[in-house]
Design a protein around this motif. Structure first.
Motif, PDB file in Angstrom:
ATOM      1  N   ILE A  36       0.830  -1.210   0.000  1.00  0.00           N
ATOM      2  CA  ILE A  36       0.000   0.000   0.000  1.00  0.00           C
ATOM      3  C   ILE A  36       0.863   1.259   0.000  1.00  0.00           C
ATOM      4  CG2 ILE A  36      -1.678   1.341   1.335  1.00  0.00           C
ATOM      5  CD1 ILE A  36      -2.882  -1.092   0.023  1.00  0.00           C
ATOM      6  N   ALA A  37       1.997   1.216   0.748  1.00  0.00           N
ATOM      7  CA  ALA A  37       2.869   2.387   0.836  1.00  0.00           C
ATOM      8  C   ALA A  37       3.783   2.530  -0.367  1.00  0.00           C
ATOM      9  CB  ALA A  37       3.716   2.298   2.112  1.00  0.00           C
ATOM     10  N   GLY A  38       3.863   1.492  -1.208  1.00  0.00           N
ATOM     11  CA  GLY A  38       4.702   1.546  -2.385  1.00  0.00           C
ATOM     12  C   GLY A  38       6.180   1.415  -2.086  1.00  0.00           C
ATOM     13  N   VAL A  39       6.507   0.618  -1.064  1.00  0.00           N
ATOM     14  CA  VAL A  39       7.907   0.398  -0.698  1.00  0.00           C
ATOM     15  C   VAL A  39       8.135  -1.090  -0.511  1.00  0.00           C
ATOM     16  CG1 VAL A  39       8.123   2.647   0.426  1.00  0.00           C
ATOM     17  CG2 VAL A  39       7.415   0.657   1.775  1.00  0.00           C
ATOM     18  N   SER A  40       9.393  -1.475  -0.311  1.00  0.00           N
ATOM     19  CA  SER A  40       9.701  -2.874  -0.054  1.00  0.00           C
ATOM     20  C   SER A  40       9.335  -3.221   1.390  1.00  0.00           C
ATOM     21  CB  SER A  40      11.186  -3.150  -0.288  1.00  0.00           C
ATOM     22  OG  SER A  40      11.966  -2.458   0.675  1.00  0.00           O
ATOM     23  N   ALA A  41       9.223  -4.516   1.670  1.00  0.00           N
ATOM     24  CA  ALA A  41       8.887  -4.958   3.029  1.00  0.00           C
ATOM     25  C   ALA A  41       9.978  -4.547   4.024  1.00  0.00           C
ATOM     26  CB  ALA A  41       8.699  -6.469   3.052  1.00  0.00           C
ATOM     27  N   SER A  42      11.230  -4.609   3.594  1.00  0.00           N
ATOM     28  CA  SER A  42      12.331  -4.233   4.489  1.00  0.00           C
ATOM     29  C   SER A  42      12.285  -2.741   4.811  1.00  0.00           C
ATOM     30  CB  SER A  42      13.678  -4.594   3.869  1.00  0.00           C
ATOM     31  OG  SER A  42      13.864  -3.919   2.628  1.00  0.00           O
ATOM     32  N   THR A  43      11.936  -1.922   3.786  1.00  0.00           N
ATOM     33  CA  THR A  43      11.822  -0.480   4.022  1.00  0.00           C
ATOM     34  C   THR A  43      10.671  -0.183   4.967  1.00  0.00           C
ATOM     35  OG1 THR A  43      12.746   0.079   1.865  1.00  0.00           O
ATOM     36  CG2 THR A  43      11.396   1.754   2.941  1.00  0.00           C
ATOM     37  N   ALA A  44       9.547  -0.882   4.778  1.00  0.00           N
ATOM     38  CA  ALA A  44       8.395  -0.692   5.659  1.00  0.00           C
ATOM     39  C   ALA A  44       8.756  -1.060   7.095  1.00  0.00           C
ATOM     40  CB  ALA A  44       7.224  -1.537   5.175  1.00  0.00           C
ATOM     41  N   SER A  45       9.531  -2.137   7.244  1.00  0.00           N
ATOM     42  CA  SER A  45       9.941  -2.571   8.580  1.00  0.00           C
ATOM     43  C   SER A  45      10.858  -1.546   9.235  1.00  0.00           C
ATOM     44  CB  SER A  45      10.662  -3.923   8.486  1.00  0.00           C
ATOM     45  OG  SER A  45      11.084  -4.352   9.759  1.00  0.00           O
ATOM     46  N   ARG A  46      11.797  -0.990   8.449  1.00  0.00           N
ATOM     47  CA  ARG A  46      12.695   0.028   9.009  1.00  0.00           C
ATOM     48  C   ARG A  46      11.921   1.289   9.382  1.00  0.00           C
ATOM     49  NH1 ARG A  46      16.083  -1.659   4.525  1.00  0.00           N
ATOM     50  NH2 ARG A  46      17.814  -2.950   5.290  1.00  0.00           N
ATOM     51  N   LEU A  61       8.841   1.369  10.297  1.00  0.00           N
ATOM     52  CA  LEU A  61       8.084   1.010  11.490  1.00  0.00           C
ATOM     53  C   LEU A  61       8.927   1.196  12.745  1.00  0.00           C
ATOM     54  CD1 LEU A  61       5.609  -0.312  12.884  1.00  0.00           C
ATOM     55  CD2 LEU A  61       6.625  -2.525  12.352  1.00  0.00           C
ATOM     56  N   HIS A  62      10.226   0.911  12.640  1.00  0.00           N
ATOM     57  CA  HIS A  62      11.122   1.040  13.783  1.00  0.00           C
ATOM     58  C   HIS A  62      11.819   2.393  13.814  1.00  0.00           C
ATOM     59  CE1 HIS A  62      10.592  -3.364  13.611  1.00  0.00           C
ATOM     60  NE2 HIS A  62      10.788  -3.295  14.906  1.00  0.00           N
ATOM     61  N   ASP A  63      11.305   3.354  13.009  1.00  0.00           N
ATOM     62  CA  ASP A  63      11.793   4.735  13.022  1.00  0.00           C
ATOM     63  C   ASP A  63      13.285   4.830  12.711  1.00  0.00           C
ATOM     64  OD1 ASP A  63      11.245   7.420  13.171  1.00  0.00           O
ATOM     65  OD2 ASP A  63      11.638   7.569  15.318  1.00  0.00           O
ATOM     66  N   SER A  64      13.745   4.029  11.748  1.00  0.00           N
ATOM     67  CA  SER A  64      15.156   4.030  11.371  1.00  0.00           C
ATOM     68  C   SER A  64      15.563   5.363  10.759  1.00  0.00           C
ATOM     69  CB  SER A  64      15.418   2.898  10.364  1.00  0.00           C
ATOM     70  OG  SER A  64      16.718   3.008   9.816  1.00  0.00           O
ATOM     71  N   ASP A  65      16.776   5.811  11.102  1.00  0.00           N
ATOM     72  CA  ASP A  65      17.306   7.056  10.530  1.00  0.00           C
ATOM     73  C   ASP A  65      17.602   6.915   9.037  1.00  0.00           C
ATOM     74  OD1 ASP A  65      17.174   8.222  13.018  1.00  0.00           O
ATOM     75  OD2 ASP A  65      19.251   7.732  13.549  1.00  0.00           O
ATOM     76  N   MET A  66      17.651   5.686   8.543  1.00  0.00           N
ATOM     77  CA  MET A  66      17.935   5.448   7.134  1.00  0.00           C
ATOM     78  C   MET A  66      16.737   5.789   6.236  1.00  0.00           C
ATOM     79  SD  MET A  66      19.810   1.741   7.610  1.00  0.00           S
ATOM     80  CE  MET A  66      19.932   1.495   5.819  1.00  0.00           C
ATOM     81  N   ILE A  67      15.561   5.913   6.845  1.00  0.00           N
ATOM     82  CA  ILE A  67      14.332   6.136   6.074  1.00  0.00           C
ATOM     83  C   ILE A  67      13.890   7.586   6.223  1.00  0.00           C
ATOM     84  CG2 ILE A  67      11.978   5.333   5.686  1.00  0.00           C
ATOM     85  CD1 ILE A  67      14.180   3.227   5.231  1.00  0.00           C
ATOM     86  N   SER A  68      13.485   8.202   5.117  1.00  0.00           N
ATOM     87  CA  SER A  68      13.062   9.595   5.139  1.00  0.00           C
ATOM     88  C   SER A  68      11.724   9.732   5.863  1.00  0.00           C
ATOM     89  CB  SER A  68      12.921  10.132   3.714  1.00  0.00           C
ATOM     90  OG  SER A  68      11.828   9.516   3.057  1.00  0.00           O
ATOM     91  N   GLU A  69      11.448  10.947   6.349  1.00  0.00           N
ATOM     92  CA  GLU A  69      10.191  11.202   7.048  1.00  0.00           C
ATOM     93  C   GLU A  69       8.998  11.033   6.121  1.00  0.00           C
ATOM     94  OE1 GLU A  69       9.307  11.692  10.179  1.00  0.00           O
ATOM     95  OE2 GLU A  69      11.386  11.259  10.711  1.00  0.00           O
ATOM     96  N   ALA A  70       9.171  11.385   4.856  1.00  0.00           N
ATOM     97  CA  ALA A  70       8.072  11.244   3.891  1.00  0.00           C
ATOM     98  C   ALA A  70       7.688   9.774   3.732  1.00  0.00           C
ATOM     99  CB  ALA A  70       8.485  11.844   2.546  1.00  0.00           C
ATOM    100  N   THR A  71       8.702   8.898   3.646  1.00  0.00           N
ATOM    101  CA  THR A  71       8.439   7.461   3.518  1.00  0.00           C
ATOM    102  C   THR A  71       7.804   6.910   4.791  1.00  0.00           C
ATOM    103  OG1 THR A  71      10.301   7.185   1.994  1.00  0.00           O
ATOM    104  CG2 THR A  71       9.485   5.218   3.090  1.00  0.00           C
TER     105      THR A  71
END
Length: 339
Positions: A10-20, A22-32
């Motif tokens: 639904i978010a248009g990302v990979s499962a690993s990106t969604a998981s990161r 979810l855990h508020d990883s610094d590797m993921i942008s706020e928009a994502t």
């Protein structure tokens, strides 16, 4: 039931990106992260923390360590601890954390309960709701690898591990303020009632009272009571008052001690009324008879700040100690007209 893969789709990302995200990883942008959050809300998705904990050997649970008490019933009924726990729980809920209590009637029992939480429950975050001199339970927990602690109270040690932080009131100043308040009310013969000077909070409150009274050239006496031996307490109080007939008022180490004093006055069938002031301003102060003057130390805020410090993500910006203010709330127990 929705899965992390459904959220990712639904978010248009990979499962690993969604998981990161979810855990508020610094590797993921706020928009994502925001897209992932909207997808989670749309699918009513709840993370399976239990499964994640098994894989990572971690847990989204905080251990709350209660002080050793001879009677756990009296501890569990203490509204002061309940208010602190409520403050902790509110912050934990906001951050998808749960709480688990550790209690015990002896040091050894409490240490074993904490050990079980660490080794069996994989809990690595603890909040101690007390500070006690030479505490074997605290010493055991803080020596464990990858375990961080926040203490509601102060440290006896000049140097503590960086993994330990403190949230407290200025109990020494609170003690001084109480002594000043009572002297201004006209009470000059004061007695500090306590249960255990090994508990730092009681020591600091007593020291503040004692130092202020000495500065004002007034005598400050102290009297210890058992938490469970009623008959022994009655005899001790009667003997003390017979030896110190000028006694006018008691400064109780906390609200429970103040309630105990009121009961002892009644059971001792004393003909003289004594003023009482206490600390904590818990829920029982207003329903006491007479209602208790008490120092509000804002226990809910103590719990909130303790949980916030423990869950703080930036290790570099850790604050070693936070002080919560206090305020004297006057009620009937120190009003001269009522005594």
């Amino acid at each position: 039931m929705a899965t992390i893969k459904d959220v990712a789709r639904i978010a248009g990302v990979s499962a690993s990106t969604a998981s990161r995200a979810l855990h508020d990883s610094d590797m993921i942008s706020e928009a994502t992260k925001e897209r992932v959050r909207r997808a989670m809300e749309e699918l009513d998705y709840s993370p399976n923390y239990s499964a994640q904990n098994l894989v990572n050997r971690t847990t989204n649970t905080i251990g709350i360590v209660l002080p050793v008490r001879e009677s756990q019933d009296s501890l569990g009924n203490n509204p002061f601890f309940m208010q602190i726990i409520q403050g902790i729980s509110s912050v934990c809920s906001e951050n998808d954390y749960m709480v688990n209590l550790a209690s015990g009637r002896t040091d050894d029992e409490l240490r074993k309960n904490c050990q079980a939480l660490i080794r069996s429950g994989n809990i690595s975050k603890f909040i101690f709701l007390y500070s006690r001199k030479d505490d074997p339970v605290f010493d055991f927990v803080k020596k464990q690898k990858k375990v961080s602690c926040v203490v509601v109270g102060s440290s006896y040690e000049k140097k503590t591990q960086k993994s330990v932080q403190f949230v407290d009131n200025d109990n020494y100043q609170a003690g001084r303020d109480v002594a000043d308040f009572m002297l201004k009310k006209g009470y000059e013969h004061l007695v500090f009632a306590y249960t255990d000077m090994n508990e730092l909070v009681q020591t600091e409150r007593y020291q503040g009272c004692s130092d202020y009274l000495k500065e004002q050239q007034k005598e400050g006496l102290s009297l210890s009571f058992s938490r469970v031996k009623e008959e022994e307490n009655i005899l001790k109080l009667q003997t003390f008052l017979a030896n110190h007939p000028k006694t006018q008022a008691f400064i109780a180490c906390d609200d429970i001690m103040a309630i105990r004093l009121q009961r002892l006055f009644k059971n001792s069938r004393l003909h003289k009324n004594y003023a009482v002031i206490s600390f904590n301003n818990s829920l029982i102060t207003e329903i006491a008879n007479p209602a208790l003057t008490s120092v509000d130390i804002f226990p809910y805020q103590l719990g909130e700040k303790a949980a916030q410090l423990l869950l703080e993500k930036s290790k570099k910006s850790k604050v070693q100690k936070v002080i919560i203010p206090h305020k004297i709330i006057e009620r009937e127990s120190t009003k001269i007209d009522e005594l």
